[in-house]
Design a protein around this motif. Structure first.
Motif, PDB file in Angstrom:
ATOM      1  N   TYR A   1      25.842  49.847  41.489  1.00  0.00           N
ATOM      2  CA  TYR A   1      24.703  49.269  42.191  1.00  0.00           C
ATOM      3  C   TYR A   1      25.106  48.812  43.598  1.00  0.00           C
ATOM      4  CZ  TYR A   1      22.531  49.406  37.600  1.00  0.00           C
ATOM      5  OH  TYR A   1      22.045  49.828  36.394  1.00  0.00           O
ATOM      6  N   ARG A   2      25.817  49.688  44.283  1.00  0.00           N
ATOM      7  CA  ARG A   2      26.180  49.370  45.673  1.00  0.00           C
ATOM      8  C   ARG A   2      24.903  49.227  46.497  1.00  0.00           C
ATOM      9  NH1 ARG A   2      26.548  53.624  50.322  1.00  0.00           N
ATOM     10  NH2 ARG A   2      27.164  52.254  52.010  1.00  0.00           N
ATOM     11  N   LEU A   3      24.841  48.161  47.278  1.00  0.00           N
ATOM     12  CA  LEU A   3      23.710  48.007  48.190  1.00  0.00           C
ATOM     13  C   LEU A   3      23.922  48.986  49.332  1.00  0.00           C
ATOM     14  CD1 LEU A   3      22.693  44.356  49.049  1.00  0.00           C
ATOM     15  CD2 LEU A   3      21.684  45.907  47.387  1.00  0.00           C
ATOM     16  N   PRO A   4      22.983  49.916  49.567  1.00  0.00           N
ATOM     17  CA  PRO A   4      23.168  50.870  50.658  1.00  0.00           C
ATOM     18  C   PRO A   4      23.405  50.151  51.990  1.00  0.00           C
ATOM     19  CG  PRO A   4      21.173  51.380  49.411  1.00  0.00           C
ATOM     20  CD  PRO A   4      21.694  50.087  48.886  1.00  0.00           C
ATOM     21  N   PHE A   5      24.049  50.811  52.916  1.00  0.00           N
ATOM     22  CA  PHE A   5      24.393  50.265  54.234  1.00  0.00           C
ATOM     23  C   PHE A   5      25.314  49.055  54.131  1.00  0.00           C
ATOM     24  CE2 PHE A   5      20.566  52.631  54.924  1.00  0.00           C
ATOM     25  CZ  PHE A   5      20.780  53.257  56.133  1.00  0.00           C
ATOM     26  N   SER A   6      26.021  48.939  53.012  1.00  0.00           N
ATOM     27  CA  SER A   6      26.952  47.819  52.880  1.00  0.00           C
ATOM     28  C   SER A   6      28.112  48.272  51.993  1.00  0.00           C
ATOM     29  CB  SER A   6      26.254  46.617  52.245  1.00  0.00           C
ATOM     30  OG  SER A   6      26.257  46.763  50.838  1.00  0.00           O
ATOM     31  N   VAL A   7      29.096  47.405  51.835  1.00  0.00           N
ATOM     32  CA  VAL A   7      30.223  47.728  50.946  1.00  0.00           C
ATOM     33  C   VAL A   7      30.269  46.721  49.798  1.00  0.00           C
ATOM     34  CG1 VAL A   7      31.601  48.892  52.705  1.00  0.00           C
ATOM     35  CG2 VAL A   7      31.816  46.416  52.451  1.00  0.00           C
ATOM     36  N   ILE A   8      29.104  46.160  49.451  1.00  0.00           N
ATOM     37  CA  ILE A   8      29.102  45.144  48.398  1.00  0.00           C
ATOM     38  C   ILE A   8      28.219  45.523  47.205  1.00  0.00           C
ATOM     39  CG2 ILE A   8      29.698  43.186  49.878  1.00  0.00           C
ATOM     40  CD1 ILE A   8      26.756  42.440  49.921  1.00  0.00           C
ATOM     41  N   SER A   9      28.522  44.865  46.067  1.00  0.00           N
ATOM     42  CA  SER A   9      27.737  45.028  44.851  1.00  0.00           C
ATOM     43  C   SER A   9      27.570  43.624  44.271  1.00  0.00           C
ATOM     44  CB  SER A   9      28.502  45.910  43.873  1.00  0.00           C
ATOM     45  OG  SER A   9      28.071  45.654  42.546  1.00  0.00           O
TER      46      SER A   9
END
Ligand SMILES: O=C(O)CCC(=O)C(=O)O
Ligand SMILES: [Fe+2]
Length: 296
Positions: free
Chosen positions: A174-182
């Motif tokens: 469930y990576r948040l698009p445009f980011s490197v976090i979940s």
């Protein structure tokens, strides 16, 4: 049900051919037990000695709160004298305060002399050493390093628990698009809300004093400080030019678009990214279910 995690292999830096063939080439993580044992830093970077050399500096501290999805920068929670901070984290009480993005080598260049260029693989970027500090109980939330370099994380004081996931699992996390976090919880996965997590397989280890974790390029990592302590990260650029370009795009393109959208379309942008994270996970889950059925 806990996540499916297997222990990370432990090897010696003298197993150079093994490391290159079985781990580095295949992007498999490994703990290298003696990577730094011939560096002056191995002996010189105790709490007391570091305090003597750098204790006069002032540092920004961050707590355990996850990054605000709507803000482009993390808030500094406290500023403190570095010597006082080292005293605090060495007391072994819960001190959930971390330091990152603080370039100690700029202030005390002589510390660089305590690091020797490793010959385990070619391409160590010796001009970019980075240190991370934290008190017992500090947490580094799930992320991957945006530049897609390989990371060698060497522990100098204290232990930390590290959990890793290969980049293939990115949509299932469930990576948040445009980011490197979940926003998934590694210790208490909520399979009802995030069903794709059932298909994820990862690795874990406890990294101890003098040990080095090889985090292959693009791997997700989640870290808990068991004791107060610190580590050094050295990078090796990705061997794939395409991945290097992707890393640069992450930094110069995606991150800028994300910051712009956060600023002007705050809630709508977050809702869009969240929806996309779930769509991507559902799509990926179908694929993984098919593969698992074939294997059975
Ligand atoms: O050890 C830490 O505190 C963070 C390490 C990390 O995220 C990294 O080396 O990329
Ligand atoms: Fe990282």
């Amino acid at each position: 049900m806990a996540l499916d995690l297997v222990p990370i292999d432990r090897i010696s830096k003298h197993d150079k051919a093994l490391f290159q063939q079985s781990y580095f080439k295949n992007h498999q993580p490994a703990v290298i037990q003696d990577f730094c044992h011939d560096w002056p830093a191995y002996k010189n970077w105790s709490f007391d000695k570091l305090k003597e050399r750098a204790g006069h500096l002032t540092v920004d501290l961050y707590n355990n709160k996850p990054a605000d999805p709507d803000k482009s920068t993390m808030f500094v929670d406290e500023r403190m004298n570095f010597g006082d901070y080292l005293d605090k984290i060495s007391s072994n009480q819960q001190v959930e305060l971390r330091i990152f993005l603080f370039n100690i080598f700029k202030h005390i260049p002589s510390l660089k002399k305590d690091i020797l260029k490793p010959d385990l693989v070619d391409g160590f970027a010796m001009s970019l050493p980075f240190m991370f500090y934290g008190g017992a109980g500090s947490v580094v939330h799930m992320h991957y390093d945006i530049d897609l370099s390989h990371v060698f994380l060497t522990q100098f004081v204290g232990r930390k628990r590290v959990v890793l996931f290969a980049p293939e699992y990115t949509p299932l996390l469930y990576r948040l698009p445009f980011s490197v976090i979940s926003y998934m919880n590694v210790n208490k996965p909520d399979y009802e809300k995030y069903p794709a997590l059932q298909h994820v397989k990862g690795y874990e280890c406890t990294l101890d004093y003098g040990e080095t974790l090889y985090i292959p390029a693009g791997y997700w990592h989640y870290i808990e400080y068991i004791d107060g302590g610190y580590a050094l990260s050295l990078r090796v650029l990705n061997e794939s030019w395409l991945k290097r370009i992707e890393g640069a795009w992450n930094l110069l393109g995606e991150m800028r678009i994300d910051n712009f959208m956060k600023k002007y379309f705050t809630q709508r942008w977050f809702r869009y990214k969240n929806r996309k994270a779930f769509e991507n996970a559902n799509e990926a889950m179908k694929h993984f279910q098919k593969v698992e059925n074939v294997e059975i």
